[in-house]
Scaffold this motif. Sequence first.
Motif, PDB file in Angstrom:
ATOM      1  N   ILE A 164      92.921 -13.533  40.497  1.00 44.94           N
ATOM      2  CA  ILE A 164      91.314 -12.385  40.071  1.00 44.94           C
ATOM      3  C   ILE A 164      90.515 -12.555  41.752  1.00 44.94           C
ATOM      4  O   ILE A 164      90.129 -11.499  41.502  1.00 44.94           O
ATOM      5  N   TYR A 165      90.570 -12.560  42.646  1.00 44.85           N
ATOM      6  CA  TYR A 165      90.374 -13.148  43.610  1.00 44.85           C
ATOM      7  C   TYR A 165      90.505 -12.041  44.392  1.00 44.85           C
ATOM      8  O   TYR A 165      89.933 -11.104  45.333  1.00 44.85           O
ATOM      9  N   MET A 166      92.136 -11.949  44.824  1.00 45.34           N
ATOM     10  CA  MET A 166      92.879 -10.441  45.300  1.00 45.34           C
ATOM     11  C   MET A 166      92.645  -9.657  44.899  1.00 45.34           C
ATOM     12  O   MET A 166      92.549  -8.652  45.817  1.00 45.34           O
ATOM     13  N   LEU A 167      92.476  -9.405  43.461  1.00 41.44           N
ATOM     14  CA  LEU A 167      92.451  -8.127  43.076  1.00 41.44           C
ATOM     15  C   LEU A 167      90.906  -7.641  43.432  1.00 41.44           C
ATOM     16  O   LEU A 167      90.344  -6.342  43.698  1.00 41.44           O
ATOM     17  N   PHE A 168      89.789  -8.499  43.436  1.00 43.88           N
ATOM     18  CA  PHE A 168      88.953  -8.020  43.732  1.00 43.88           C
ATOM     19  C   PHE A 168      88.488  -7.992  45.284  1.00 43.88           C
ATOM     20  O   PHE A 168      88.153  -6.175  45.231  1.00 43.88           O
ATOM     21  N   VAL A 176     102.342  -6.516  54.195  1.00 40.91           N
ATOM     22  CA  VAL A 176     100.933  -5.220  54.271  1.00 40.91           C
ATOM     23  C   VAL A 176      99.786  -5.690  55.254  1.00 40.91           C
ATOM     24  O   VAL A 176      98.923  -5.383  55.834  1.00 40.91           O
ATOM     25  N   LEU A 177      99.200  -7.230  55.211  1.00 33.44           N
ATOM     26  CA  LEU A 177      98.269  -7.578  55.974  1.00 33.44           C
ATOM     27  C   LEU A 177      97.988  -7.016  57.566  1.00 33.44           C
ATOM     28  O   LEU A 177      97.958  -7.174  58.324  1.00 33.44           O
ATOM     29  N   LEU A 178      99.723  -8.028  57.580  1.00 36.52           N
ATOM     30  CA  LEU A 178     100.710  -8.152  59.079  1.00 36.52           C
ATOM     31  C   LEU A 178     100.581  -6.795  59.884  1.00 36.52           C
ATOM     32  O   LEU A 178      99.877  -6.684  60.509  1.00 36.52           O
ATOM     33  N   VAL A 179     101.175  -5.317  58.774  1.00 38.50           N
ATOM     34  CA  VAL A 179     101.403  -4.391  59.401  1.00 38.50           C
ATOM     35  C   VAL A 179      99.687  -3.551  59.575  1.00 38.50           C
ATOM     36  O   VAL A 179      99.343  -2.694  59.744  1.00 38.50           O
ATOM     37  N   LYS A 180      98.317  -4.080  58.259  1.00 33.52           N
ATOM     38  CA  LYS A 180      97.671  -3.509  58.374  1.00 33.52           C
ATOM     39  C   LYS A 180      97.109  -3.979  59.990  1.00 33.52           C
ATOM     40  O   LYS A 180      95.711  -2.778  60.864  1.00 33.52           O
ATOM     41  N   MET A 181      96.965  -5.483  60.362  1.00 30.35           N
ATOM     42  CA  MET A 181      96.849  -5.466  61.249  1.00 30.35           C
ATOM     43  C   MET A 181      96.823  -5.027  62.669  1.00 30.35           C
ATOM     44  O   MET A 181      96.317  -4.578  64.052  1.00 30.35           O
ATOM     45  N   ILE A 182      98.352  -4.635  62.687  1.00 26.61           N
ATOM     46  CA  ILE A 182      99.310  -3.702  63.572  1.00 26.61           C
ATOM     47  C   ILE A 182      98.515  -2.557  63.876  1.00 26.61           C
ATOM     48  O   ILE A 182      98.261  -2.330  64.494  1.00 26.61           O
ATOM     49  N   MET A 183      98.385  -1.956  62.876  1.00 22.76           N
ATOM     50  CA  MET A 183      97.779  -0.244  63.117  1.00 22.76           C
ATOM     51  C   MET A 183      96.724  -0.339  62.896  1.00 22.76           C
ATOM     52  O   MET A 183      96.015   0.582  63.880  1.00 22.76           O
ATOM     53  N   ILE A 184      95.788  -1.304  62.352  1.00 22.01           N
ATOM     54  CA  ILE A 184      94.396  -0.837  63.395  1.00 22.01           C
ATOM     55  C   ILE A 184      93.987  -1.422  64.654  1.00 22.01           C
ATOM     56  O   ILE A 184      92.840  -0.973  65.200  1.00 22.01           O
ATOM     57  N   ILE A 185      94.979  -2.304  65.433  1.00 24.07           N
ATOM     58  CA  ILE A 185      94.161  -2.726  66.609  1.00 24.07           C
ATOM     59  C   ILE A 185      95.335  -1.356  66.890  1.00 24.07           C
ATOM     60  O   ILE A 185      94.628  -0.854  68.542  1.00 24.07           O
ATOM     61  N   VAL A 218      82.018   2.945  58.061  1.00 22.73           N
ATOM     62  CA  VAL A 218      81.776   1.458  58.722  1.00 22.73           C
ATOM     63  C   VAL A 218      82.685   0.544  58.802  1.00 22.73           C
ATOM     64  O   VAL A 218      84.309   0.764  58.013  1.00 22.73           O
ATOM     65  N   ARG A 219      83.303  -0.841  59.725  1.00 23.57           N
ATOM     66  CA  ARG A 219      84.558  -0.873  59.778  1.00 23.57           C
ATOM     67  C   ARG A 219      84.469  -2.180  60.184  1.00 23.57           C
ATOM     68  O   ARG A 219      84.874  -2.903  60.202  1.00 23.57           O
ATOM     69  N   ARG A 220      82.738  -3.577  59.854  1.00 26.97           N
ATOM     70  CA  ARG A 220      82.848  -4.505  59.904  1.00 26.97           C
ATOM     71  C   ARG A 220      83.398  -5.458  58.789  1.00 26.97           C
ATOM     72  O   ARG A 220      84.243  -5.555  59.517  1.00 26.97           O
ATOM     73  N   PRO A 221      83.183  -4.531  57.536  1.00 21.60           N
ATOM     74  CA  PRO A 221      83.564  -5.203  56.368  1.00 21.60           C
ATOM     75  C   PRO A 221      84.700  -4.808  56.370  1.00 21.60           C
ATOM     76  O   PRO A 221      85.617  -5.663  56.042  1.00 21.60           O
ATOM     77  N   LEU A 222      85.817  -3.820  56.680  1.00 20.86           N
ATOM     78  CA  LEU A 222      87.259  -3.811  57.125  1.00 20.86           C
ATOM     79  C   LEU A 222      88.140  -4.773  57.438  1.00 20.86           C
ATOM     80  O   LEU A 222      88.966  -5.865  56.952  1.00 20.86           O
ATOM     81  N   TYR A 223      87.256  -5.023  58.739  1.00 14.08           N
ATOM     82  CA  TYR A 223      87.235  -6.651  59.503  1.00 14.08           C
ATOM     83  C   TYR A 223      87.698  -7.574  59.057  1.00 14.08           C
ATOM     84  O   TYR A 223      88.583  -8.828  59.274  1.00 14.08           O
ATOM     85  N   TYR A 224      86.369  -7.975  58.727  1.00 16.49           N
ATOM     86  CA  TYR A 224      85.801  -9.514  57.905  1.00 16.49           C
ATOM     87  C   TYR A 224      87.096  -9.565  56.473  1.00 16.49           C
ATOM     88  O   TYR A 224      87.273 -10.499  56.076  1.00 16.49           O
ATOM     89  N   GLY A 225      86.940  -8.885  56.103  1.00 13.71           N
ATOM     90  CA  GLY A 225      87.558  -8.235  54.892  1.00 13.71           C
ATOM     91  C   GLY A 225      89.342  -9.143  54.995  1.00 13.71           C
ATOM     92  O   GLY A 225      89.917  -9.168  53.712  1.00 13.71           O
ATOM     93  N   MET A 226      89.215  -8.574  56.087  1.00 12.57           N
ATOM     94  CA  MET A 226      91.033  -9.126  56.614  1.00 12.57           C
ATOM     95  C   MET A 226      91.095 -10.521  56.248  1.00 12.57           C
ATOM     96  O   MET A 226      92.470 -11.499  56.113  1.00 12.57           O
ATOM     97  N   VAL A 227      90.293 -11.464  56.951  1.00 14.59           N
ATOM     98  CA  VAL A 227      90.301 -12.536  56.701  1.00 14.59           C
ATOM     99  C   VAL A 227      89.755 -13.148  55.500  1.00 14.59           C
ATOM    100  O   VAL A 227      90.292 -14.441  55.325  1.00 14.59           O
ATOM    101  N   PHE A 228      89.365 -12.749  54.473  1.00 16.32           N
ATOM    102  CA  PHE A 228      89.263 -13.757  53.125  1.00 16.32           C
ATOM    103  C   PHE A 228      89.801 -12.846  52.704  1.00 16.32           C
ATOM    104  O   PHE A 228      91.140 -13.873  51.660  1.00 16.32           O
ATOM    105  N   GLU A 229      91.036 -12.100  53.107  1.00 16.50           N
ATOM    106  CA  GLU A 229      92.605 -11.133  52.527  1.00 16.50           C
ATOM    107  C   GLU A 229      93.854 -12.412  52.570  1.00 16.50           C
ATOM    108  O   GLU A 229      94.034 -12.873  52.349  1.00 16.50           O
ATOM    109  N   LEU A 230      93.024 -12.860  54.014  1.00 15.63           N
ATOM    110  CA  LEU A 230      93.967 -13.771  54.832  1.00 15.63           C
ATOM    111  C   LEU A 230      94.353 -15.223  53.835  1.00 15.63           C
ATOM    112  O   LEU A 230      95.754 -15.635  53.129  1.00 15.63           O
ATOM    113  N   LEU A 231      93.288 -15.516  53.172  1.00 13.35           N
ATOM    114  CA  LEU A 231      92.738 -17.093  52.776  1.00 13.35           C
ATOM    115  C   LEU A 231      93.111 -16.717  50.955  1.00 13.35           C
ATOM    116  O   LEU A 231      94.143 -17.378  50.822  1.00 13.35           O
ATOM    117  N   GLY A 232      93.330 -15.587  50.793  1.00  9.81           N
ATOM    118  CA  GLY A 232      93.586 -15.208  49.241  1.00  9.81           C
ATOM    119  C   GLY A 232      94.941 -15.544  49.124  1.00  9.81           C
ATOM    120  O   GLY A 232      95.727 -16.387  48.719  1.00  9.81           O
TER     121      GLY A 232
END
Length: 319
Positions: free
Chosen positions: A181-185, A100-109, A15-29
């Motif tokens: 703890i939020y980021m760890l989750f 890592v988040l920036l690199v992951k976004m580029i790799m997903i694109i 599944v790819r949607r949790p991966l996409y939505y997870g990056m939004v919450f990851e950026l906030l954290g």
Amino acid sequence: MAAKGYRLLRRPWRVRRPLYYGMVFELLGIVAVLVLFGIQQPDVFRTQFWEIGHLAGWNSSPNMILYAYANHQPLPKVPFVWSQILTDFNVAISVVSLFVLLVKMIMIIMKFFYPVLGLIVSLGLTVLYTVSVYGQAGPDYAEPEHPSPVPWYIAKSCSVARPWNAEKNCQIAKGAFAATIYMLFLYLCNFILSIWSMWPNKMLDLYDDDDDDSDNEHETKSPKGKQPVVNVTALHGGIGIMNSNGNSPGTPGYYGNKEWEMQPTMHQQQPPTSPRAVHMSGAMGGGGYGAQGGVEPPLFTPRTQAFHTLDRRLPLRSG
């Protein structure tokens, strides 16, 4: 698609949607830990908390290093929760997380972020944030007289630091611990998702494309309406075109509701006749084309008529 066995590298995500939505919450954290850890750098209230806990009898004294120097004793080991290493470590992992988040976004694109890479990245960040959580909530057993399994600013309410005017600093420290703890989750969820995608699955092993953005990628949209079927037949030297309903270009409704640039005009529906056609018409007993002549006039396609006009090769001038 063909069965290729288990694939380790170029394996699609289940599944790819949790991966996409997870990056939004990851950026906030990440924004939260960057701000909260940056405030604590280099030593805004770490030593202050250490001193408050010693005065209240909750943990060791920050002056134990000075006592060791004064008494010519071996330097004691500073608890990890009160060390400068932990403060620098927290700032470092927050910066690394953003990178890592920036690199992951580029790799997903670029469609190059496969589950095996997600497994490595999420595992590394999970370990780093686990160390950070352990350090912030770590024990202090430097003085047996004042053992501290958990720092007081986490185990107790921040109101106990009001006499030292450190209540707001205590709230910031609690917020930094909660953001960690939020980021760890989040990274633990990414790790589980990567393991699930790496788990053997026959359908994923049959997958033969580089990447799949959605299930609608391979769907094709059918055009509305019925497309005309062209039937080309020779009519006494001319060309006739009929659609699926048997209508010719001169029949209303042949071109639908759209106005085409090369739609034939009334003049093009009755093209000039050639001498050969007139001769054939006279031989058959008619004086010309039409219903009385017995021979239907040849029809020219709009494209053919346009070429004749451009080349100045009208049928009357042929021969």
